[in-house]
Design an enzyme around this catalytic site. Structure first.
Site, PDB file in Angstrom:
ATOM      1  N   GLY A   1       0.842  -1.197   0.000  1.00 34.86           N
ATOM      2  CA  GLY A   1       0.000   0.000   0.000  1.00 34.86           C
ATOM      3  C   GLY A   1       0.870   1.236   0.000  1.00 34.86           C
TER       4      GLY A   1
ATOM      5  N   GLN B   1       2.825   9.971   1.582  1.00 38.35           N
ATOM      6  CA  GLN B   1       4.145   9.316   1.578  1.00 38.35           C
ATOM      7  C   GLN B   1       5.019   9.766   0.412  1.00 38.35           C
ATOM      8  OE1 GLN B   1       2.397   5.154   2.195  1.00 38.35           O
ATOM      9  NE2 GLN B   1       4.345   5.018   3.273  1.00 38.35           N
TER      10      GLN B   1
ATOM     11  N   CYS C   1       6.261  -0.251   7.376  1.00 37.32           N
ATOM     12  CA  CYS C   1       5.817   0.897   6.591  1.00 37.32           C
ATOM     13  C   CYS C   1       6.969   1.336   5.680  1.00 37.32           C
ATOM     14  CB  CYS C   1       5.430   2.038   7.525  1.00 37.32           C
ATOM     15  SG  CYS C   1       4.924   3.541   6.674  1.00 37.32           S
ATOM     16  N   LEU C   2       6.650   1.650   4.430  1.00 40.36           N
ATOM     17  CA  LEU C   2       7.691   2.091   3.494  1.00 40.36           C
ATOM     18  C   LEU C   2       8.348   3.382   3.966  1.00 40.36           C
ATOM     19  CD1 LEU C   2       5.895   1.373   0.083  1.00 40.36           C
ATOM     20  CD2 LEU C   2       7.695   0.030   1.169  1.00 40.36           C
TER      21      LEU C   2
ATOM     22  N   HIS D   1      -3.968   0.859   7.776  1.00 37.20           N
ATOM     23  CA  HIS D   1      -2.635   1.481   7.789  1.00 37.20           C
ATOM     24  C   HIS D   1      -2.628   2.686   6.831  1.00 37.20           C
ATOM     25  CE1 HIS D   1       1.918   1.123   7.907  1.00 37.20           C
ATOM     26  NE2 HIS D   1       1.734   1.882   6.833  1.00 37.20           N
ATOM     27  N   GLU D   2      -3.216   2.498   5.641  1.00 33.71           N
ATOM     28  CA  GLU D   2      -3.247   3.591   4.656  1.00 33.71           C
ATOM     29  C   GLU D   2      -4.219   4.693   5.087  1.00 33.71           C
ATOM     30  OE1 GLU D   2      -0.817   3.539   2.706  1.00 33.71           O
ATOM     31  OE2 GLU D   2      -0.361   1.442   3.092  1.00 33.71           O
TER      32      GLU D   2
ATOM     33  N   HIS E   1      -2.445   6.932   7.354  1.00 32.04           N
ATOM     34  CA  HIS E   1      -1.542   7.868   6.675  1.00 32.04           C
ATOM     35  C   HIS E   1      -2.274   9.156   6.295  1.00 32.04           C
ATOM     36  CE1 HIS E   1       2.372   6.064   6.268  1.00 32.04           C
ATOM     37  NE2 HIS E   1       1.908   4.951   5.742  1.00 32.04           N
TER      38      HIS E   1
HETATM   39 ZN   LIG Z   1       2.907   3.196   5.781  1.00 31.35          ZN
END
Ligand SMILES: [Zn+2]
Length: 169
Positions: free
Chosen positions: A45, A50, A92-93, A134-135, A138
């Site tokens: 995701g 981000q 998380c990226l 999670h998204e 964000h």
């Molecule tokens: Zn993330």
């Protein structure tokens, strides 16, 4: 185009994002770039904040590209239902190399717009439910670290600060 992914500590990640007013060509380009960036990472995701764009958009594919129907785009999403509980490791990226166990509802249903501006509902359990939440987080400037308590959270934040100071973040 693959866009650089911001890391924990960058302002845009820690602020609430704005609703998308219209699906303009710029928004479409952003969505395409987000999909490309997510698969290249690779991640399941990616949310617009981000990549430094404070808009309420995210893309998700819990199959990591294996199932062509699994790719979903959500614009201005809201929760319709959240139920149950799951406890799983999450990463998380924007917080590379760190992960932790996060408590989240087991099943969720979200309503939002697709990339053409049509409203639809997306439900998921397990990994997809976790990815969706999670998204969604964000879009409100919340990272998984913010959902941890006490020592575990302090430890990750301290390590990130140390990496930042030495220019390795
Ligand atoms: Zn993330």
């Amino acid at each position: 185009m693959i866009r650089p992914i911001l890391k924990y500590g960058d302002d845009t990640l820690h602020r609430s994002a704005q609703d998308v007013e219209a699906i303009t060509p710029e928004v479409e380009k952003l969505i395409d770039d987000m999909i490309e960036t997510m698969y290249a990472a690779p991640g399941i995701g990616l949310a617009a904040p981000q990549v430094g764009i404070p808009l309420r958009i995210f893309v998700v594919d819990a199959s990591l590209g294996r199932d062509p129907t699994a790719l979903k785009v959500l614009v201005n999403p809201i929760f319709i239902e959240r139920e149950g509980m799951q406890l799983e490791e999450e990463g998380c990226l924007s917080i590379p190399t760190f992960n932790a166990t996060v408590v989240r509802p087991a099943r969720v249903t979200i309503q939002g717009l697709d990339r053409h501006g049509s409203r639809y509902e997306l439900g998921g359990a397990g990994l997809l439910a976790r990815a969706l939440q999670h998204e969604m987080d964000h879009l409100d400037g919340t990272l998984f670290v913010d959902r941890l308590r006490g020592i575990k959270r302090d430890m990750i934040v301290r390590k990130i600060r140390k990496l930042s100071r030495s220019g390795k973040w």
